[in-house]
Scaffold this motif. Structure first.
Motif, PDB file in Angstrom:
ATOM      1  N   ALA A  80      -3.073  21.308 -17.248  1.00 47.12           N
ATOM      2  CA  ALA A  80      -2.071  20.263 -16.918  1.00 47.12           C
ATOM      3  C   ALA A  80      -1.462  20.361 -15.536  1.00 47.12           C
ATOM      4  O   ALA A  80      -1.256  19.842 -14.440  1.00 47.12           O
ATOM      5  CB  ALA A  80      -1.151  19.652 -17.896  1.00 47.12           C
ATOM      6  N   MET A  81      -1.079  21.961 -15.473  1.00 46.81           N
ATOM      7  CA  MET A  81      -0.274  22.342 -14.134  1.00 46.81           C
ATOM      8  C   MET A  81      -1.286  22.333 -13.238  1.00 46.81           C
ATOM      9  O   MET A  81      -1.046  21.845 -12.017  1.00 46.81           O
ATOM     10  CB  MET A  81      -0.011  23.656 -14.564  1.00 46.81           C
ATOM     11  CG  MET A  81       1.251  23.672 -15.442  1.00 46.81           C
ATOM     12  SD  MET A  81       2.836  22.641 -15.089  1.00 46.81           S
ATOM     13  CE  MET A  81       3.171  22.525 -16.788  1.00 46.81           C
ATOM     14  N   CYS A  82      -2.517  22.828 -13.468  1.00 49.58           N
ATOM     15  CA  CYS A  82      -3.555  22.649 -12.342  1.00 49.58           C
ATOM     16  C   CYS A  82      -3.991  21.276 -11.730  1.00 49.58           C
ATOM     17  O   CYS A  82      -4.145  21.004 -10.640  1.00 49.58           O
ATOM     18  CB  CYS A  82      -4.909  23.364 -12.698  1.00 49.58           C
ATOM     19  SG  CYS A  82      -4.638  25.295 -12.959  1.00 49.58           S
ATOM     20  N   VAL A  83      -4.150  20.502 -12.619  1.00 52.26           N
ATOM     21  CA  VAL A  83      -4.377  18.867 -12.513  1.00 52.26           C
ATOM     22  C   VAL A  83      -3.036  18.363 -11.904  1.00 52.26           C
ATOM     23  O   VAL A  83      -3.439  17.535 -10.693  1.00 52.26           O
ATOM     24  CB  VAL A  83      -4.615  18.332 -13.766  1.00 52.26           C
ATOM     25  CG1 VAL A  83      -4.602  16.768 -13.449  1.00 52.26           C
ATOM     26  CG2 VAL A  83      -5.944  18.566 -14.409  1.00 52.26           C
ATOM     27  N   ALA A  84      -1.802  18.651 -11.989  1.00 55.25           N
ATOM     28  CA  ALA A  84      -0.644  18.086 -11.247  1.00 55.25           C
ATOM     29  C   ALA A  84      -0.885  18.536  -9.949  1.00 55.25           C
ATOM     30  O   ALA A  84      -0.693  17.705  -9.266  1.00 55.25           O
ATOM     31  CB  ALA A  84       0.430  18.508 -12.100  1.00 55.25           C
ATOM     32  N   LEU A  85      -1.128  19.757  -9.828  1.00 48.80           N
ATOM     33  CA  LEU A  85      -0.853  20.410  -8.441  1.00 48.80           C
ATOM     34  C   LEU A  85      -2.103  19.932  -7.603  1.00 48.80           C
ATOM     35  O   LEU A  85      -1.860  19.534  -6.355  1.00 48.80           O
ATOM     36  CB  LEU A  85      -0.798  22.014  -8.428  1.00 48.80           C
ATOM     37  CG  LEU A  85      -0.922  22.544  -7.114  1.00 48.80           C
ATOM     38  CD1 LEU A  85       0.351  22.332  -6.389  1.00 48.80           C
ATOM     39  CD2 LEU A  85      -1.423  24.039  -7.304  1.00 48.80           C
ATOM     40  N   LEU A  86      -3.330  19.731  -8.005  1.00 47.95           N
ATOM     41  CA  LEU A  86      -4.480  19.033  -7.433  1.00 47.95           C
ATOM     42  C   LEU A  86      -4.194  17.816  -6.965  1.00 47.95           C
ATOM     43  O   LEU A  86      -4.596  17.200  -6.122  1.00 47.95           O
ATOM     44  CB  LEU A  86      -5.648  19.325  -8.134  1.00 47.95           C
ATOM     45  CG  LEU A  86      -6.244  20.784  -8.419  1.00 47.95           C
ATOM     46  CD1 LEU A  86      -7.437  21.001  -9.217  1.00 47.95           C
ATOM     47  CD2 LEU A  86      -6.721  21.399  -7.218  1.00 47.95           C
ATOM     48  N   THR A  87      -3.751  17.040  -7.982  1.00 51.36           N
ATOM     49  CA  THR A  87      -3.486  15.493  -7.729  1.00 51.36           C
ATOM     50  C   THR A  87      -2.673  15.306  -6.595  1.00 51.36           C
ATOM     51  O   THR A  87      -2.632  14.565  -5.641  1.00 51.36           O
ATOM     52  CB  THR A  87      -2.966  14.884  -9.079  1.00 51.36           C
ATOM     53  OG1 THR A  87      -3.998  15.129 -10.229  1.00 51.36           O
ATOM     54  CG2 THR A  87      -2.470  13.443  -8.831  1.00 51.36           C
ATOM     55  N   ALA A  88      -1.311  16.166  -6.850  1.00 53.86           N
ATOM     56  CA  ALA A  88      -0.222  15.922  -5.512  1.00 53.86           C
ATOM     57  C   ALA A  88      -0.861  16.500  -4.227  1.00 53.86           C
ATOM     58  O   ALA A  88      -0.614  15.807  -3.178  1.00 53.86           O
ATOM     59  CB  ALA A  88       0.960  16.574  -5.845  1.00 53.86           C
ATOM     60  N   ALA A  89      -1.772  17.257  -4.242  1.00 53.62           N
ATOM     61  CA  ALA A  89      -2.328  18.085  -2.974  1.00 53.62           C
ATOM     62  C   ALA A  89      -3.486  17.297  -2.410  1.00 53.62           C
ATOM     63  O   ALA A  89      -3.258  16.886  -1.269  1.00 53.62           O
ATOM     64  CB  ALA A  89      -2.697  19.256  -3.273  1.00 53.62           C
ATOM     65  N   SER A  90      -4.424  16.936  -3.262  1.00 53.60           N
ATOM     66  CA  SER A  90      -5.574  16.308  -2.749  1.00 53.60           C
ATOM     67  C   SER A  90      -5.331  14.840  -2.362  1.00 53.60           C
ATOM     68  O   SER A  90      -6.006  14.117  -1.773  1.00 53.60           O
ATOM     69  CB  SER A  90      -6.497  16.393  -3.623  1.00 53.60           C
ATOM     70  OG  SER A  90      -6.273  15.668  -4.877  1.00 53.60           O
TER      71      SER A  90
END
Length: 333
Positions: free
Chosen positions: A34-44
């Motif tokens: 979830a932490m990785c998905v949240a970061l990738l979502t906000a960044a990409s």
């Protein structure tokens, strides 16, 4: 698949062991994913759909922390039942539990604290900023490091005749040169993101009544989560196949590297069906394919929030796939 292979696949001992391991391991993988998905979502998606991406990153981060809390309760309860001599565990499981109080557990504690800070920054400032990406990147890095340490410690405990009382970094670091360790790590990382995306769909359904961001947002967010679950799910299956291949062929990686492609392909085709994990691997691939197909209508739908049944079906099939994957890994190791 022969009848005796099918009978071994659904044997109560192997099935219950895999179910128990799945219930203990999955929440931790989901929290990390979830932490990785949240970061990738906000960044990409920062430029194309920043407002929606920031809201989804905030919700997925909160979801990850909730799952993390539930996971810590499960681990603590299981540890208490063992200490209280109510529900005993094997010697290897006892040694593995000690990892939670050793360097891997300490690294996971750091990752947990960083994840909590990551959530607080989203609640205070809903728009993404440099601070969000710094905290999110640090939390993801800490979780990935903790995952590698748990894998290294677990493999060392399995192979050691007498597991040490404390984890020795110098002894476990030798596993970094073993390609199989990196295959396990990569497969677990993408599995966590796939699970976070799939379970995140159900979390969006639950949160919609409390955080009504509008129909357009929830339609976009559901498609984004479904696409993340689909892409990460496909990648993790490829890593699982590579892991199965590496453990089924009884040759060193250095020997395989100097062979021609046709030679090791023939060796693989000869060795894979003879592996004791072959029936479970076939079932895992079939269930994973079914889980992918259940996501396609969600990705294509203009109103995916109406397809709650498909969301539940996807999560159910992913859970079954993980149980089968644990059975594959237990047979190979």
């Amino acid at each position: 698949m022969r009848m005796e292979d099918f009978s071994a696949l659904i044997a109560p001992d192997a099935l219950f062991l895999a179910l128990g391991a799945a219930l203990l391991l999955l929440p931790g993988l989901v929290a990390m994913g979830a932490m990785c998905v949240a970061l990738l979502t906000a960044a990409s998606l920062r430029k194309s759909s920043r407002v929606f991406a920031d809201k989804l990153a905030k919700q997925i981060t909160e979801f990850g922390v909730l799952v993390l809390g539930a996971w810590l309760l499960i681990v603590s309860a299981r540890w208490g039942l063992w200490i209280g001599e109510i529900w005993p565990v094997s010697e290897i499981q006892q040694a593995f539990y000690h990892l939670f109080f050793d360097i891997p557990g300490q690294t996971a504690l750091v990752a947990t604290l960083l994840s909590l800070l990551f959530v607080r920054t989203w609640r205070r400032k809903k728009r993404s900023s440099t601070g969000h990406f710094v905290l999110g990147g640090a939390a993801c890095l800490a979780w990935m490091t903790a995952l590698m340490l748990f894998i290294q410690g677990g493999l060392f405990l399995v192979q050691a005749e007498t597991p040490p009382a404390r984890m020795d970094i110098s002894s476990t670091m030798m596993f970094l040169s073993v390609p199989t360790v990196w295959l396990v790590w990569a497969q677990a990382l993408f599995l966590g993101m796939a699970l976070a995306g799939g379970l995140g769909l159900l979390y969006l359904v639950i949160r919609r009544s409390r955080e009504d961001y509008g129909r357009d947002y929830y339609g976009w967010a559901a498609r984004a989560c479904a696409l993340r679950a689909l892409s990460s799910g496909i990648v993790q299956v490829f890593w699982a196949g590579a892991l199965y291949l590496s453990l089924s062929i009884n040759q060193a990686w250095a020997d395989l590297a100097i062979q021609e492609v046709s030679q090791w392909i023939r060796a693989a085709l000869a060795a894979l069906p003879g592996s004791p994990a072959f029936p479970a691997m076939l079932a895992y691939l079939a269930i994973s394919l079914t889980a992918w197909l259940s996501l396609l209508p969600l990705v294509r739908s203009q109103n995916p929030m109406r397809l709650k049944g498909l969301m539940l079906v996807h999560v159910l099939f992913m859970f079954i796939a993980v149980v089968l994957l644990i059975m594959v890994v237990s047979e190979l190791f």
